[in-house]
Design a protein around this motif. Structure first.
Motif, mmCIF file in Angstrom:
data_model
loop_
_atom_site.group_PDB
_atom_site.id
_atom_site.type_symbol
_atom_site.label_atom_id
_atom_site.label_comp_id
_atom_site.label_asym_id
_atom_site.label_seq_id
_atom_site.Cartn_x
_atom_site.Cartn_y
_atom_site.Cartn_z
ATOM 1 N N SER A 117 -41.097 -57.780 -28.206
ATOM 2 C CA SER A 117 -41.191 -57.285 -29.585
ATOM 3 C C SER A 117 -40.035 -56.360 -29.930
ATOM 4 O O SER A 117 -39.482 -56.424 -31.024
ATOM 5 C CB SER A 117 -42.519 -56.559 -29.796
ATOM 6 O OG SER A 117 -43.578 -57.456 -29.705
ATOM 7 N N LYS A 120 -36.715 -58.422 -30.277
ATOM 8 C CA LYS A 120 -36.658 -59.230 -31.495
ATOM 9 C C LYS A 120 -36.077 -58.449 -32.665
ATOM 10 O O LYS A 120 -35.473 -59.037 -33.559
ATOM 11 C CB LYS A 120 -38.047 -59.743 -31.864
ATOM 12 C CG LYS A 120 -38.493 -60.921 -31.056
ATOM 13 C CD LYS A 120 -39.851 -61.391 -31.544
ATOM 14 C CE LYS A 120 -40.288 -62.618 -30.798
ATOM 15 N NZ LYS A 120 -41.599 -63.096 -31.256
ATOM 16 N N SER A 123 -32.298 -59.014 -33.452
ATOM 17 C CA SER A 123 -31.861 -60.350 -33.878
ATOM 18 C C SER A 123 -31.104 -61.087 -32.768
ATOM 19 O O SER A 123 -30.037 -61.642 -32.997
ATOM 20 C CB SER A 123 -30.991 -60.255 -35.138
ATOM 21 O OG SER A 123 -31.695 -59.632 -36.174
ATOM 22 N N THR A 126 -34.316 -66.440 -29.823
ATOM 23 C CA THR A 126 -35.261 -66.755 -28.755
ATOM 24 C C THR A 126 -34.572 -66.756 -27.391
ATOM 25 O O THR A 126 -35.114 -66.229 -26.416
ATOM 26 C CB THR A 126 -35.920 -68.127 -29.017
ATOM 27 O OG1 THR A 126 -36.591 -68.070 -30.272
ATOM 28 C CG2 THR A 126 -36.914 -68.479 -27.930
ATOM 29 N N VAL A 129 -33.663 -63.042 -26.288
ATOM 30 C CA VAL A 129 -34.871 -62.281 -25.969
ATOM 31 C C VAL A 129 -35.460 -62.767 -24.642
ATOM 32 O O VAL A 129 -35.812 -61.970 -23.766
ATOM 33 C CB VAL A 129 -35.904 -62.407 -27.115
ATOM 34 C CG1 VAL A 129 -37.263 -61.908 -26.694
ATOM 35 C CG2 VAL A 129 -35.415 -61.675 -28.347
ATOM 36 N N THR A 164 -42.754 -65.911 -26.780
ATOM 37 C CA THR A 164 -41.949 -65.850 -27.997
ATOM 38 C C THR A 164 -42.382 -66.930 -28.984
ATOM 39 O O THR A 164 -42.503 -66.670 -30.178
ATOM 40 C CB THR A 164 -40.454 -66.014 -27.653
ATOM 41 O OG1 THR A 164 -40.089 -64.998 -26.717
ATOM 42 C CG2 THR A 164 -39.581 -65.883 -28.873
ATOM 43 N N ARG A 167 -46.527 -66.221 -29.592
ATOM 44 C CA ARG A 167 -46.931 -64.836 -29.861
ATOM 45 C C ARG A 167 -48.188 -64.428 -29.075
ATOM 46 O O ARG A 167 -49.016 -63.668 -29.555
ATOM 47 C CB ARG A 167 -47.165 -64.604 -31.355
ATOM 48 C CG ARG A 167 -46.037 -64.959 -32.281
ATOM 49 C CD ARG A 167 -44.870 -64.021 -32.202
ATOM 50 N NE ARG A 167 -45.235 -62.633 -32.148
ATOM 51 C CZ ARG A 167 -44.966 -61.728 -33.056
ATOM 52 N NH1 ARG A 167 -44.333 -62.062 -34.120
ATOM 53 N NH2 ARG A 167 -45.316 -60.483 -32.887
#
Length: 191
Positions: A117, A120, A123, A126, A129, A164, A167
């Motif tokens: 979280s 993310k 930016s 996926t 992160v 991701t 969630r």
């Protein structure tokens, strides 16, 4: 190399540390107003939940069994620490149930919940992160050896990607617990 220190001191530190992490996570929720969505704790449809859990569990077992063994042979001298085998059957059961449950919940909350979280917000996409979360997840396993760093990193990619995309970290928590259960119970009872 196996650590031969006092099991009870290690158990107290390990359990205490993980309980502390859970308390800090709860404080963030209450004091900062974080929601279940912020921690990737959304409830999944039953089919997605079970397929995700089974996939992550099977993938983790394959990674541990095949990749972990090959890398362990190559880096056999670089195992720094291993938790001692509990001295009694009762402590083995305690560690396999409560201990590994704390491990799975605390690590997944931190690396697939909170960290994803936070990342993310920068930016990173996926891939970014997932990669950063997996690198850090692998790094915290350094004391068990280089091979475990690689295994945790590879499994971290799959579980971070799932968290991701959907969630939800519930499938990762459950599969993490069972992967660790298989590893530790085999060292407790079959070696």
């Amino acid at each position: 190399m196996r650590y031969s220190g006092d099991f009870f001191k290690i158990l107290a530190v390990d359990f205490g540390t993980r309980i502390f992490v859970l308390i800090v996570c709860l404080l963030f929720c209450f004091l900062k107003g974080y929601t279940a969505e912020d921690w990737n704790l959304l409830r999944l449809p039953r089919k997605t939940f079970w397929w995700g859990t089974i996939f992550l569990l099977c993938f983790g077992i394959l990674v541990v069994d095949f990749l972990g063994g090959e890398i362990q042979d190559f880096f056999s001298e670089l195992t720094f620490f291993w938790y001692p085998i509990p001295p009694t059957f009762l402590f083995k059961i305690l560690n396999l149930s409560i201990g590994l449950g704390l491990v799975a919940i605390s690590e997944e909350l931190v690396f697939r919940g909170f960290l994803i979280s936070c990342l993310k917000k920068y930016s990173l996409g996926t891939f970014g992160v997932t990669f950063i979360s997996s690198i850090l997840f692998g790094a915290i396993h350094w004391s068990n050896g280089v091979h475990i760093i690689f295994v945790a990193f590879i499994w971290g990619i799959a579980s971070s990607f799932f968290a991701t995309k959907y969630r939800s970290i519930y499938p990762a928590m459950i599969s993490h617990y069972f992967i660790n259960f298989i590893i530790y119970s085999s060292s407790y009872f079959w070696n």
